[in-house]
Enzyme design. Structure first.
Site, PDB file in Angstrom:
ATOM      1  N   GLN B 147     -41.649 -30.767  16.862  1.00  0.00           N
ATOM      2  CA  GLN B 147     -40.334 -31.408  16.780  1.00  0.00           C
ATOM      3  C   GLN B 147     -40.009 -31.831  15.344  1.00  0.00           C
ATOM      4  O   GLN B 147     -39.087 -31.312  14.736  1.00  0.00           O
ATOM      5  CB  GLN B 147     -40.275 -32.619  17.713  1.00  0.00           C
ATOM      6  CG  GLN B 147     -38.948 -33.379  17.625  1.00  0.00           C
ATOM      7  CD  GLN B 147     -38.843 -34.485  18.673  1.00  0.00           C
ATOM      8  OE1 GLN B 147     -38.981 -34.258  19.869  1.00  0.00           O
ATOM      9  NE2 GLN B 147     -38.623 -35.698  18.220  1.00  0.00           N
ATOM     10  N   THR B 148     -40.794 -32.764  14.795  1.00  0.00           N
ATOM     11  CA  THR B 148     -40.532 -33.316  13.456  1.00  0.00           C
ATOM     12  C   THR B 148     -40.415 -32.213  12.402  1.00  0.00           C
ATOM     13  O   THR B 148     -41.130 -31.229  12.447  1.00  0.00           O
ATOM     14  CB  THR B 148     -41.684 -34.261  13.084  1.00  0.00           C
ATOM     15  OG1 THR B 148     -41.783 -35.251  14.098  1.00  0.00           O
ATOM     16  CG2 THR B 148     -41.446 -34.930  11.745  1.00  0.00           C
ATOM     17  N   SER B 154     -37.213 -39.392  12.177  1.00  0.00           N
ATOM     18  CA  SER B 154     -36.682 -40.267  13.215  1.00  0.00           C
ATOM     19  C   SER B 154     -35.435 -39.708  13.886  1.00  0.00           C
ATOM     20  O   SER B 154     -35.215 -39.911  15.075  1.00  0.00           O
ATOM     21  CB  SER B 154     -36.340 -41.624  12.594  1.00  0.00           C
ATOM     22  OG  SER B 154     -37.477 -42.165  11.975  1.00  0.00           O
ATOM     23  N   GLY B 187     -49.368 -31.694  15.125  1.00  0.00           N
ATOM     24  CA  GLY B 187     -50.797 -31.653  15.429  1.00  0.00           C
ATOM     25  C   GLY B 187     -51.159 -30.415  16.230  1.00  0.00           C
ATOM     26  O   GLY B 187     -50.408 -29.990  17.103  1.00  0.00           O
ATOM     27  N   ARG B 316     -74.327 -62.483  10.383  1.00  0.00           N
ATOM     28  CA  ARG B 316     -74.215 -62.718   8.942  1.00  0.00           C
ATOM     29  C   ARG B 316     -74.246 -64.217   8.649  1.00  0.00           C
ATOM     30  O   ARG B 316     -73.608 -65.004   9.336  1.00  0.00           O
ATOM     31  CB  ARG B 316     -72.887 -62.131   8.460  1.00  0.00           C
ATOM     32  CG  ARG B 316     -72.627 -62.292   6.997  1.00  0.00           C
ATOM     33  CD  ARG B 316     -71.242 -61.748   6.667  1.00  0.00           C
ATOM     34  NE  ARG B 316     -70.942 -61.907   5.261  1.00  0.00           N
ATOM     35  CZ  ARG B 316     -69.710 -62.053   4.759  1.00  0.00           C
ATOM     36  NH1 ARG B 316     -68.674 -62.024   5.573  1.00  0.00           N
ATOM     37  NH2 ARG B 316     -69.526 -62.181   3.480  1.00  0.00           N
ATOM     38  N   ARG B 345     -59.057 -66.906  12.108  1.00  0.00           N
ATOM     39  CA  ARG B 345     -58.565 -65.525  12.056  1.00  0.00           C
ATOM     40  C   ARG B 345     -59.088 -64.694  13.220  1.00  0.00           C
ATOM     41  O   ARG B 345     -58.373 -63.929  13.832  1.00  0.00           O
ATOM     42  CB  ARG B 345     -59.033 -64.865  10.739  1.00  0.00           C
ATOM     43  CG  ARG B 345     -58.267 -65.294   9.516  1.00  0.00           C
ATOM     44  CD  ARG B 345     -58.852 -64.690   8.249  1.00  0.00           C
ATOM     45  NE  ARG B 345     -60.031 -65.414   7.790  1.00  0.00           N
ATOM     46  CZ  ARG B 345     -60.970 -64.932   6.974  1.00  0.00           C
ATOM     47  NH1 ARG B 345     -60.878 -63.689   6.542  1.00  0.00           N
ATOM     48  NH2 ARG B 345     -61.995 -65.661   6.598  1.00  0.00           N
ATOM     49  N   THR B 434     -46.153 -45.429  13.241  1.00  0.00           N
ATOM     50  CA  THR B 434     -45.111 -44.502  12.787  1.00  0.00           C
ATOM     51  C   THR B 434     -44.739 -43.487  13.851  1.00  0.00           C
ATOM     52  O   THR B 434     -43.565 -43.242  14.116  1.00  0.00           O
ATOM     53  CB  THR B 434     -45.584 -43.766  11.506  1.00  0.00           C
ATOM     54  OG1 THR B 434     -46.011 -44.731  10.551  1.00  0.00           O
ATOM     55  CG2 THR B 434     -44.473 -42.924  10.926  1.00  0.00           C
ATOM     56  N   GLU B 436     -44.254 -41.448  17.461  1.00  0.00           N
ATOM     57  CA  GLU B 436     -43.560 -41.808  18.708  1.00  0.00           C
ATOM     58  C   GLU B 436     -42.504 -42.880  18.455  1.00  0.00           C
ATOM     59  O   GLU B 436     -42.281 -43.759  19.285  1.00  0.00           O
ATOM     60  CB  GLU B 436     -44.547 -42.282  19.773  1.00  0.00           C
ATOM     61  CG  GLU B 436     -45.524 -41.222  20.228  1.00  0.00           C
ATOM     62  CD  GLU B 436     -44.838 -39.949  20.687  1.00  0.00           C
ATOM     63  OE1 GLU B 436     -43.736 -40.043  21.260  1.00  0.00           O
ATOM     64  OE2 GLU B 436     -45.390 -38.859  20.465  1.00  0.00           O
ATOM     65  N   ASP B 438     -40.751 -44.775  14.780  1.00  0.00           N
ATOM     66  CA  ASP B 438     -41.092 -45.746  13.746  1.00  0.00           C
ATOM     67  C   ASP B 438     -40.875 -47.157  14.285  1.00  0.00           C
ATOM     68  O   ASP B 438     -39.901 -47.431  14.980  1.00  0.00           O
ATOM     69  CB  ASP B 438     -40.207 -45.507  12.519  1.00  0.00           C
ATOM     70  CG  ASP B 438     -40.413 -46.565  11.448  1.00  0.00           C
ATOM     71  OD1 ASP B 438     -41.240 -46.323  10.565  1.00  0.00           O
ATOM     72  OD2 ASP B 438     -39.755 -47.635  11.520  1.00  0.00           O
TER      73      ASP B 438
END
Lengths: 704, 704
Positions: B147-148, B154, B187, B316, B345, B434, B436, B438
């Site tokens: 497709q792209t 997009s 792909g 660690r 975090r 990105t 499927e 953006d």
């Protein structure tokens, strides 16, 4: 595999689009470039670029297609030629730095130049300078700096490698008692270095004096084999910088002579007595320099990413949006740089790059002033520059890395291609958030200093000693000043302080932007102080507040420095408007992103003011739009440096993508042999299955 | 190069530390695993793992050291064996997905399975299913989905490739009129595919009907050469997924038979008349499925990164902090997992991983319900699931990617080593932001739906039609409900709405957390509606507000789904406390990070409440601390999947780092030949320079 040569990209062509952008700019690009860098930097860059760009040793053509092995081979070739150029042209520090920056491929000798030599310069006594430093400068020995260990990164005091002094032979015996004592991550060590500066715990007369530095021969000067007692090798593949041979190193009771302990500050007598240094902090200078350098470099890195993303966004077109004015024929897709979601990400990053470059220069000036004073024995600035360089290294590298990745994504799918010039680049600059002090740990140093200053100001206000403040305008005084102003306005006035922005036009006054950041920084320092107060929480229980206070302080520094430069009377007339727009955009978007929440919380910012800020940002995006390409052109980054199909200065984006794809080794023939073989085997397998099924069915039918 | 075998890491050993962590957990790990995944998933994973982990075709030992070429060779070998296993074991969709996930190396046939076959399933008519789909399922043809294009990502409507129907020969002629029309990023196309589904503009009888799909033979079934008229190749190196052969493709007036246009929905008669589909949106189903799948996958990806970072943070140790209680001897460095900056975090990321997995499951249920209803011709859910899947794909992939990179950095320097298992992994999952759709463009779809719903609710309130709302509890109704509640409370009450949290204990009521997110989402939808109002700004001028509205809505969905699951009566007794702590941590940290600013702004949140939230977060980190390792163990990610020295379930971190370093090819001999040669040449050069200087000096002296 070749692309049909007669095909062109759909029009308008990238070259036309960039030319159109450039002709629409409101200022002179070269003037801005000179203003930002000065003439000397630009001349040096041009001169060195000429030497590099056509030399096969520095050719980048195959960079994106090479395996680690191929890249290492290329990198060693680069080092050999680099040494020749250094010597032929008698390059000094600045020339070497510029060349390394343009080649953009840290190699097996990089740490020799950036850590080994500086450490010898800083820590050799006179005799050692002759014995080791001169040889290093002349490349008679190749060195590295071996501090970090497999189990010990941030905590230097926890290093395990031991250097025991043996007075009977006047030697130090280096030893790695455990696996975690293995030196690790040491650049230039894995494959190249003949010598290392090794940081090891000094033990003499049975006492452990903690980490000290030693110069240690590692490999034979004849056949390059590791010397007996030395285990050394490469730590293997990494996210980025794979052309550096980061290495590991262990010692098995390995001996070096007495004069191999670097003895400028502390030393051990031949009898084994320890002589401590006159001042523990004298060696902080190198650390400050390295961090100040990071602040400057990350600005250039971010500039590189926004250059690529901005140019490509001017060439790339998606969707037809009839609400956006255009000179192109109706139905032509709009340049993506016209979309506000893109502008809202990209333009603040352009402004950030300028902000980082400006503060990078400020930081280097600070460092130079500090070393000049240090030469006179004046240590007063040490606390300031150490605190600023620590916090700014953390904040600016975070900003740059986040910005680079944002730019990569802003390039859409092609940002994922190596040909964007942003993929290996991102991975190569990423260690800046970790090396030279993890970004979360470094901010503790900054906040320690801020808390001390805060407590001093509180005491001073309580005792009415404010008048006695030193008159010298040092940074410390600027810090005290904003903390003092906050405390006075908070406790003096009765009413809680509010941002004195009374009309949208007040946002045009840069001093009011600085004021908001100062208020916020002071408040977050106060909050950390309260949390840690006499009956408060432990340091560990307050680390989140500690980190935020440092960030807020450094955000203030960035904004203040930008305002100082943009409002300087020496700014050429034609640059005032664009620089002020960038400065305002930087300050306001930073305020919106990180500052609003704190300022709303204590009532300093009103909802009305926030709306004005958002409107002003929207307006600034529109003002910057026609200048966007010119603003990144002004960074003056050569195509050789960018090595990017998307960011080329001539806008030939799509031609360049296809040319680079043609060079992909897998496209060498009509078929890729292993693909053809595999597909053949799979299709044959499918036929065999069909045949088996057909036969089974026939047998079943025959039985019926 | 081998490490000394007798050396051990400094104690306590990683194995002991992880064992200690596990014995301190307050809940049963297996019970949580079963609760999260269900028994079927776990059995399938165990069964397939057994087939894969010792098969040389799926061996990961050399993965981190291999060049792209070596990895491609390995990947083709993997595909061949994978097809055999598929057929031998009669794998269905779930088995294939599980195997691909565990092998963790997308390959040249991946898109055949994930895009080519699903598209044929969705868009073939009955005859085409026999002719193409059955062959694809049996691997008689290998396909991709093209497709792209190089210049068009997009905007599908802007694609340039043309398929012109020629009634005289009953063929379509495919043609690429420009360079930018080149298919790009496809792909499985670059090296492997024999066929492609090509998206091209259908032109018949002189009229352009926009993009349609065609099945197109590309390479010879005999020798794999590109067929005449086809230019095809690999797009070259990328940030990640380098084992996929993303390709380019151009057509030069290339003809395919009439029956190669996929004709389930729209078609062209043999005479060239165009028959349009009964409903334009019928093909949205595949898109929803792919996006729902991404939501689920990114939850597993984040789980993987937090597993590595949490286990390593327990092994660690850095710095001695005497304020942190420990059973280790005095002077032992503390586990880094004890530091609050790390907890602040890492633990929210653990909670995020749970949140994403839960919403991923919810999304798949929604999709299944939607397809079941669609089969009955009921399209009512389409708008909902399309909007939710778009916005959630965007938000959850952003959360996961940010969390993975945070985890990588939380591993300190070693997070930069390939052996962490987080470097190539990060780059491989990155395209989820990105592909499927953006992430910035997708949210427009969600907000369009939210704005429509908002306007409906406004109208309904104005006309007093609220009572007439359908009783079916669809998502649309939940969306209407929170928008309605907001509008009623805002305009009905007189006073501005405030968060009904009156004591710190109120934060224990999950419905109040949901309420804050609902208020915020409604407010941001309203803000976008106001900005776009009748006399307001253009869509392009409102994109920032549009994006934020979608994010706020999807944040609400994540929180609501987590609360729904955690408070479900079927939650086993022992899991209630840990699940509720995670849920609260997710909601409160998300609120603090993204929600505070909006809620402060309109006075919904007070400074007092914000302090309670921060205290509660701090308290929750302490509650979760003893369960941290168990919570990641419960993700049940096999060591084979992680392939990480830092994240090993047995805690042998440092042993594993050194074993993996020994396998680095550059360490094969005592010396690395090119290093030895280069260093030799450079040292010789130095000697030659010295000699020249010596001679010049001697000559000068002789002259005197």
């Amino acid at each position: 595999m070749k692309f049909p040569k007669h095909l062109k990209p759909a029009g308008p062509q990238g070259t036309e689009l960039l030319a159109r952008e450039r002709s629409g700019a409101s200022f002179d690009v070269e003037q801005l470039t000179r203003f930002m860098y000065g003439r000397e930097h630009l001349e040096r860059q041009a001169e060195i670029l000429k030497l590099l760009e056509h030399d096969p040793a520095f050719d980048k053509t195959n960079r994106y297609y090479s395996s680690r092995e191929e890249r290492l081979h290329h990198a060693f070739g680069k080092e050999k030629r680099f040494v020749e150029l250094c010597m032929e042209n008698k390059w000094g520090y600045n020339e070497i730095a510029t060349a390394e920056y343009l080649i953009d491929e840290s190699g097996p000798f990089t740490l020799h130049r950036t850590m080994f030599i500086p450490t010898l310069q800083g820590q050799c006594n006179a005799e050692q300078r002759r014995k080791f430093l001169l040889k290093a400068l002349n490349y008679e020995i190749i060195g590295c700096y071996a501090q970090t260990e497999l189990g010990h990164g941030s905590n230097v005091q926890g290093l395990e490698t031991v250097a025991t002094y043996l007075p009977e032979t006047q030697e130090f015996e280096l030893h790695s008692p455990t696996l975690t004592a293995s030196k690790w991550w040491i650049g230039s060590l894995g494959l190249a270095a003949t010598h290392a500066v090794v940081v090891a715990r000094l033990v003499t007369k049975g006492k452990d004096y903690g980490p000290h530095t030693f110069i240690v021969p590692l490999r034979s000067q004849v056949d390059h084999k590791p010397l007996p007692g030395v285990t050394v090798g490469d730590v293997g593949p990494k996210f980025g910088v794979n052309t550096i041979d980061n290495g590991f190193l262990l010692f098995d009771r390995y001996r070096i002579p007495h004069d191999h302990m670097l003895a400028k500050y502390s030393r051990v007598t031949l009898d084994g007595d320890y002589i401590k240094p006159p001042n523990e902090k004298l060696s902080y200078g190198t650390m400050v320099f390295v961090r100040a350098n990071i602040v400057r470099s990350v600005g250039l890195f971010l500039a590189r990413a926004v250059t690529v993303a901005t140019r490509y966004s001017a060439v790339r077109r998606q969707f037809v949006d009839s609400t956006i004015p255009s000179v192109d024929p109706a139905g032509t897709e709009t340049q993506v740089i016209n979309y506000t979601t893109l502008q809202a990400r990209l333009f603040p990053a352009i402004a950030q790059a300028y902000a980082l470059l400006i503060t990078g220069q400020w930081m280097m000036h600070m460092y130079e002033e500090f070393t000049a004073r240090l030469a006179d024995g004046d240590l007063e600035m040490l606390a300031d520059v150490h605190a600023s360089s620590s916090g700014l290294k953390s904040l600016t590298s975070n900003i740059a890395i986040e910005g680079i990745e944002m730019c990569r994504r802003a390039c859409g799918g092609h940002g994922f291609s190596a040909f964007s010039g942003l993929t290996s680049f991102y991975a190569d600059v990423l260690p800046n958030v970790t090396w030279e002090g993890d970004n979360f740990i470094l901010t503790q140093q900054t906040t320690r200093y801020l808390l001390k200053t805060f407590r001093d100001v509180v005491k001073e206000l309580r005792t009415g000693a404010a008048a006695a403040v030193s008159e010298k305008q040092s940074v410390q005084n600027q810090t005290s000043a904003y903390l003092r102003a906050y405390l006075v306005s908070k406790h003096g006035a009765g009413a809680a302080p509010a941002w004195p922005v009374n009309t949208p036009e007040d946002l045009l006054r840069p001093e009011l932007l600085v004021l908001a950041f100062a208020h916020r920084a002071a408040r977050l320092v106060e909050r950390a102080a309260q949390r840690l107060g006499p009956e408060g929480n432990s340091w560990n229980d307050s680390l989140v507040e500690v980190h935020r206070a440092s960030e807020a302080h450094c955000q203030l520094l960035l904004v203040r420095n930008f305002v100082d430069v943009a409002t300087r009377s020496s700014v050429p007339e034609g640059l005032r408007a664009p620089l002020n727009a960038l400065c305002a955009l930087f300050a306001l978007t930073t305020l919106e992103k990180v500052g609003f929440v704190d300022l709303f919380e204590d009532g300093y910012l009103s909802s009305q003011q926030a709306d004005w800020v958002r409107s002003r940002i929207h307006q600034l995006l529109g003002e910057i739009r026609p200048n966007a390409v010119a603003l990144v052109d002004a960074f003056a980054l050569p195509d050789y440096l960018l090595h990017s199909a998307l960011g080329r200065s001539d806008g030939r984006v799509y031609e360049s993508m296809t040319e680079m794809a043609e060079r992909e080794p897998a496209n060498a023939g009509d078929v890729y042999p292993v693909a053809a073989q595999t597909v053949r085997a799979v299709l044959d397998g499918a036929q065999a299955r069909k045949e088996r099924r057909r036969r089974a069915k026939a047998q079943a039918q025959a039985k019926l």
